[in-house]
Design an enzyme around this catalytic site. Structure first.
Site, PDB file in Angstrom:
ATOM      1  N   SER A  76      44.365  47.774  57.025  1.00 42.10           N
ATOM      2  CA  SER A  76      44.580  47.403  55.619  1.00 42.10           C
ATOM      3  C   SER A  76      43.417  47.714  54.692  1.00 42.10           C
ATOM      4  CB  SER A  76      44.933  45.915  55.520  1.00 42.10           C
ATOM      5  OG  SER A  76      46.232  45.675  55.993  1.00 42.10           O
ATOM      6  N   LYS A  79      44.292  50.020  51.899  1.00 41.32           N
ATOM      7  CA  LYS A  79      44.983  49.583  50.682  1.00 41.32           C
ATOM      8  C   LYS A  79      44.099  49.693  49.454  1.00 41.32           C
ATOM      9  CE  LYS A  79      47.845  46.457  53.445  1.00 41.32           C
ATOM     10  NZ  LYS A  79      48.111  45.049  53.831  1.00 41.32           N
ATOM     11  N   TYR A 201      52.955  54.451  54.769  1.00 45.28           N
ATOM     12  CA  TYR A 201      52.196  53.220  55.002  1.00 45.28           C
ATOM     13  C   TYR A 201      51.602  53.203  56.407  1.00 45.28           C
ATOM     14  CZ  TYR A 201      51.171  48.261  55.544  1.00 45.28           C
ATOM     15  OH  TYR A 201      50.542  47.064  55.794  1.00 45.28           O
ATOM     16  N   TYR A 253      43.205  38.336  52.371  1.00 47.32           N
ATOM     17  CA  TYR A 253      44.468  37.614  52.565  1.00 47.32           C
ATOM     18  C   TYR A 253      44.367  36.175  52.073  1.00 47.32           C
ATOM     19  CZ  TYR A 253      44.880  41.735  55.534  1.00 47.32           C
ATOM     20  OH  TYR A 253      44.862  43.007  55.997  1.00 47.32           O
TER      21      TYR A 253
END
Length: 317
Positions: A76, A79, A201, A253
């Site tokens: 991630s 991102k 992705y 997160y």
């Protein structure tokens, strides 16, 4: 060592190599803590006795310790780069399709999408990253090549690439991401074919880089949007501020508040155990340790960044 905040542009008196060496030694005394991301089978086999840390100053110098040159799956962390490309493609129109609020929920949660009509809370949750992936697919003629070239230029490493084993593992175990993508599509917030969005992705998450690559690759976020490696303007100064702000509030997160409290830097984590962080006007950093905490962030990586900001006084607060 410095225990109080200092002028973040002033590195006078800091022996960065000694600081990184101390942190490396401390972390290695704690090997075994945390759990690897076993829900992605190819990540389950990564040894927990690994730790790397690297920082890249804006003058081009690099300081590193531990396994800073061992490549790992960035997951991630990618991102950050797709958000940058999405903003390049459509600017503030992006914020009509993805919000910029902390979620308070796990990174792969579906709960809020029902109540908020398919608009993900932020671009760093899986749902939000799928929307930014969709924007990149629409905005560039060769999106996969665009992303790879972006990271090769930012890191200065022409060998940055994907790990097909990890990408295949992501595809074979990504049932929740499939559900997220279809759910978002049902609200009309994905414009490309769902499988194409998912494939892009999975590709971005399967990129392999090391701590030095990653520390260099976020330098543009410490340099008002200009890449010190290539000299190119990557994004505007305002865009840099916005990306760093979202990293601070949502980059780790549903632990973002706790992370800001203990570390005090804009950061983005990945379940491969990496965390990138930014000291504005000073440096990009990366830490890596595969053992994760219950929120999906590197347990020892968080500790290392906490020690770094406390030993240097380089937190943004």
């Amino acid at each position: 060592m410095h225990e109080t905040p200092r002028n973040p542009r002033d590195l006078t008196g800091l022996d960065l190599d000694d600081i990184l060496g101390t942190i490396n030694a401390e972390v290695r005394q704690r090997f075994g803590e945390g759990r690897v991301a076993d829900y992605i089978p190819s990540l389950a086999d990564v040894p927990r006795d690994r730790f790397g840390i690297a920082l890249a100053l804006l003058d081009g110098s690099v300081h590193e310790a531990g396994n800073a040159r061992e490549r790992f799956s960035i997951q991630s962390i990618s991102k950050v780069y797709t958000l940058t490309l999405a903003l390049e493609a459509i600017g503030d129109e992006l914020w009509k399709r993805v919000d910029r609020e902390p979620s308070g929920d796990p990174f792969n949660s579906l709960i809020q999408l029902e109540h908020e009509k398919g608009i993900p809370r932020n671009p760093f949750m899986n749902a939000g990253a799928l929307v930014t992936a969709d924007v990149v697919l629409s905005g560039f003629d060769a999106p996969e090549r665009t992303l790879l070239e972006f990271l090769r230029k930012r890191s200065g490493n022409p060998e940055v690439g994907t790990d097909e084993v990890v990408a295949r593992s992501e595809r074979e175990s990504g049932y929740r991401n499939v559900a997220l993508a279809n759910f978002i599509r049902s609200f009309g917030n994905l414009h490309n074919d769902v499988q194409d969005v998912l494939d892009f992705y999975y590709l971005q998450c399967s990129l392999r880089m090391d701590c030095v690559d990653l520390a260099r690759s976020v330098q543009y976020l410490a340099n008002a949007g200009r890449c010190p490696v290539s000299g190119e303007r990557v994004t505007s100064a305002e865009g840099t501020t916005r990306i760093n702000s979202v990293m601070m509030t949502a980059g780790t997160y549903d632990a973002a508040g706790d992370f800001a409290f203990y570390v005090g830097l804009p950061a983005k984590s990945g379940v491969g155990g990496g965390i990138v962080a930014v000291v504005p006007h000073v440096m990009g950093l990366c830490v890596w340790s595969p053992g994760l905490d219950e929120k999906g962030n590197s347990l020892l990586g968080r500790y290392a960044l906490h020690r770094f900001t406390r030993m240097t006084g380089l937190a943004v607060f």
